[in-house]
Design a protein around this motif. Structure first.
Motif, PDB file in Angstrom:
ATOM      1  N   ALA A 112      86.061  16.761  73.420  1.00 55.30           N
ATOM      2  CA  ALA A 112      87.119  17.725  74.299  1.00 55.30           C
ATOM      3  C   ALA A 112      86.093  18.900  74.269  1.00 55.30           C
ATOM      4  O   ALA A 112      86.227  19.915  74.994  1.00 55.30           O
ATOM      5  N   LEU A 113      86.079  19.173  73.131  1.00 53.03           N
ATOM      6  CA  LEU A 113      84.986  20.914  72.379  1.00 53.03           C
ATOM      7  C   LEU A 113      83.539  20.549  72.514  1.00 53.03           C
ATOM      8  O   LEU A 113      83.555  22.050  72.422  1.00 53.03           O
ATOM      9  N   ALA A 114      82.865  19.114  73.165  1.00 49.51           N
ATOM     10  CA  ALA A 114      81.680  19.383  73.609  1.00 49.51           C
ATOM     11  C   ALA A 114      81.433  20.341  74.646  1.00 49.51           C
ATOM     12  O   ALA A 114      80.591  21.122  74.615  1.00 49.51           O
ATOM     13  N   PRO A 115      82.113  20.465  75.950  1.00 44.13           N
ATOM     14  CA  PRO A 115      81.895  21.678  76.664  1.00 44.13           C
ATOM     15  C   PRO A 115      82.193  22.784  76.516  1.00 44.13           C
ATOM     16  O   PRO A 115      81.736  23.961  76.866  1.00 44.13           O
ATOM     17  N   PHE A 156      78.728  24.003  74.108  1.00 48.02           N
ATOM     18  CA  PHE A 156      77.696  23.977  74.817  1.00 48.02           C
ATOM     19  C   PHE A 156      77.757  25.523  76.117  1.00 48.02           C
ATOM     20  O   PHE A 156      76.144  25.613  76.144  1.00 48.02           O
ATOM     21  N   GLY A 157      78.966  25.815  76.470  1.00 50.78           N
ATOM     22  CA  GLY A 157      79.044  26.754  77.250  1.00 50.78           C
ATOM     23  C   GLY A 157      78.404  28.765  76.186  1.00 50.78           C
ATOM     24  O   GLY A 157      78.288  28.999  77.191  1.00 50.78           O
ATOM     25  N   TRP A 158      79.306  28.180  75.133  1.00 49.49           N
ATOM     26  CA  TRP A 158      79.088  29.124  74.360  1.00 49.49           C
ATOM     27  C   TRP A 158      77.415  28.939  74.003  1.00 49.49           C
ATOM     28  O   TRP A 158      76.563  30.422  73.761  1.00 49.49           O
ATOM     29  N   ALA A 159      76.958  28.167  73.771  1.00 49.29           N
ATOM     30  CA  ALA A 159      75.915  27.512  73.214  1.00 49.29           C
ATOM     31  C   ALA A 159      75.236  28.204  74.857  1.00 49.29           C
ATOM     32  O   ALA A 159      73.607  29.036  74.643  1.00 49.29           O
ATOM     33  N   ALA A 160      74.780  28.116  75.964  1.00 47.94           N
ATOM     34  CA  ALA A 160      74.108  28.583  77.266  1.00 47.94           C
ATOM     35  C   ALA A 160      74.556  29.683  76.983  1.00 47.94           C
ATOM     36  O   ALA A 160      73.366  30.355  77.198  1.00 47.94           O
ATOM     37  N   THR A 206      75.127  32.084  75.118  1.00 46.51           N
ATOM     38  CA  THR A 206      74.131  32.787  74.037  1.00 46.51           C
ATOM     39  C   THR A 206      72.907  32.971  73.358  1.00 46.51           C
ATOM     40  O   THR A 206      72.254  33.620  73.245  1.00 46.51           O
ATOM     41  N   LEU A 207      72.570  31.231  74.243  1.00 38.78           N
ATOM     42  CA  LEU A 207      70.597  30.873  73.705  1.00 38.78           C
ATOM     43  C   LEU A 207      70.070  30.947  75.053  1.00 38.78           C
ATOM     44  O   LEU A 207      68.841  30.919  75.067  1.00 38.78           O
ATOM     45  N   GLY A 208      70.547  30.785  75.982  1.00 39.88           N
ATOM     46  CA  GLY A 208      70.423  30.325  77.330  1.00 39.88           C
ATOM     47  C   GLY A 208      69.969  29.098  77.679  1.00 39.88           C
ATOM     48  O   GLY A 208      70.113  28.773  77.111  1.00 39.88           O
ATOM     49  N   TYR A 209      70.085  28.930  79.311  1.00 37.34           N
ATOM     50  CA  TYR A 209      70.448  27.777  79.566  1.00 37.34           C
ATOM     51  C   TYR A 209      69.436  26.613  79.064  1.00 37.34           C
ATOM     52  O   TYR A 209      69.503  25.021  79.149  1.00 37.34           O
ATOM     53  N   ARG A 210      67.816  27.517  79.066  1.00 36.07           N
ATOM     54  CA  ARG A 210      66.590  26.340  78.922  1.00 36.07           C
ATOM     55  C   ARG A 210      66.792  25.672  77.935  1.00 36.07           C
ATOM     56  O   ARG A 210      66.537  24.850  77.986  1.00 36.07           O
ATOM     57  N   THR A 211      66.915  26.309  76.980  1.00 36.77           N
ATOM     58  CA  THR A 211      67.536  25.711  75.274  1.00 36.77           C
ATOM     59  C   THR A 211      68.606  24.921  75.157  1.00 36.77           C
ATOM     60  O   THR A 211      68.843  23.278  74.478  1.00 36.77           O
ATOM     61  N   VAL A 212      69.585  24.689  75.963  1.00 39.28           N
ATOM     62  CA  VAL A 212      70.962  23.796  75.836  1.00 39.28           C
ATOM     63  C   VAL A 212      70.173  22.405  77.039  1.00 39.28           C
ATOM     64  O   VAL A 212      70.163  21.944  76.301  1.00 39.28           O
ATOM     65  N   THR A 261      66.888  21.531  77.518  1.00 41.97           N
ATOM     66  CA  THR A 261      66.420  21.071  76.554  1.00 41.97           C
ATOM     67  C   THR A 261      66.844  20.307  75.383  1.00 41.97           C
ATOM     68  O   THR A 261      66.339  18.792  75.217  1.00 41.97           O
ATOM     69  N   ALA A 262      67.668  21.031  74.974  1.00 42.07           N
ATOM     70  CA  ALA A 262      68.269  20.105  73.546  1.00 42.07           C
ATOM     71  C   ALA A 262      69.552  18.690  74.107  1.00 42.07           C
ATOM     72  O   ALA A 262      68.936  17.666  73.968  1.00 42.07           O
ATOM     73  N   ALA A 263      70.025  19.280  75.897  1.00 39.29           N
ATOM     74  CA  ALA A 263      71.120  17.959  75.956  1.00 39.29           C
ATOM     75  C   ALA A 263      68.898  16.487  76.655  1.00 39.29           C
ATOM     76  O   ALA A 263      69.569  15.518  76.290  1.00 39.29           O
ATOM     77  N   LEU A 264      68.650  17.435  76.900  1.00 40.24           N
ATOM     78  CA  LEU A 264      67.228  16.442  77.342  1.00 40.24           C
ATOM     79  C   LEU A 264      67.110  15.355  75.814  1.00 40.24           C
ATOM     80  O   LEU A 264      66.557  14.135  76.541  1.00 40.24           O
ATOM     81  N   VAL A 265      66.977  15.864  75.138  1.00 40.11           N
ATOM     82  CA  VAL A 265      66.454  14.914  73.935  1.00 40.11           C
ATOM     83  C   VAL A 265      67.199  14.883  73.016  1.00 40.11           C
ATOM     84  O   VAL A 265      67.806  13.242  72.765  1.00 40.11           O
ATOM     85  N   LEU A 266      68.246  14.736  73.074  1.00 39.57           N
ATOM     86  CA  LEU A 266      69.676  14.424  73.018  1.00 39.57           C
ATOM     87  C   LEU A 266      69.768  12.509  73.926  1.00 39.57           C
ATOM     88  O   LEU A 266      70.637  11.535  73.428  1.00 39.57           O
TER      89      LEU A 266
END
Length: 76
Positions: free
Chosen positions: A13-16, A19-23, A25-31, A33-38
């Motif tokens: 329930a907390l993951a969205p 990831f919304g906060w990370a997008a 703060t860090l940008g969509y490309r980083t998020v 890329t992290a999702a692809l790696v995971l």
């Protein structure tokens, strides 16, 4: 029991939110890329899991193929 089970669903329930906060703060490309790696890591480890049916011997397989036997009625 419900509280115990809900404790395991809390990270889902907390993951969205994370990831919304990370997008933001860090940008969509980083998020992404992290999702692809995971996702690739999950695929890699998922493919390494053994097939549980390979560990069964012929006797175990025959037990699954037999029709179930009804219990005798009580009181006769």
């Amino acid at each position: 029991y419900l509280g115990f089970g809900a404790g395991f669903t809390l990270p889902l329930a907390l993951a969205p939110l994370v990831f919304g906060w990370a997008a933001d703060t860090l940008g969509y490309r980083t998020v992404f890329t992290a999702a692809l790696v995971l996702a690739l890591a999950a695929l890699f480890f998922g493919l390494k899991l053994p097939e549980p049916r390979d560990e069964l011997d012929q006797g175990d397989l025959e037990a699954f193929r037999e029709p179930p036997i009804a219990d005798e009625e009580v009181g006769e």
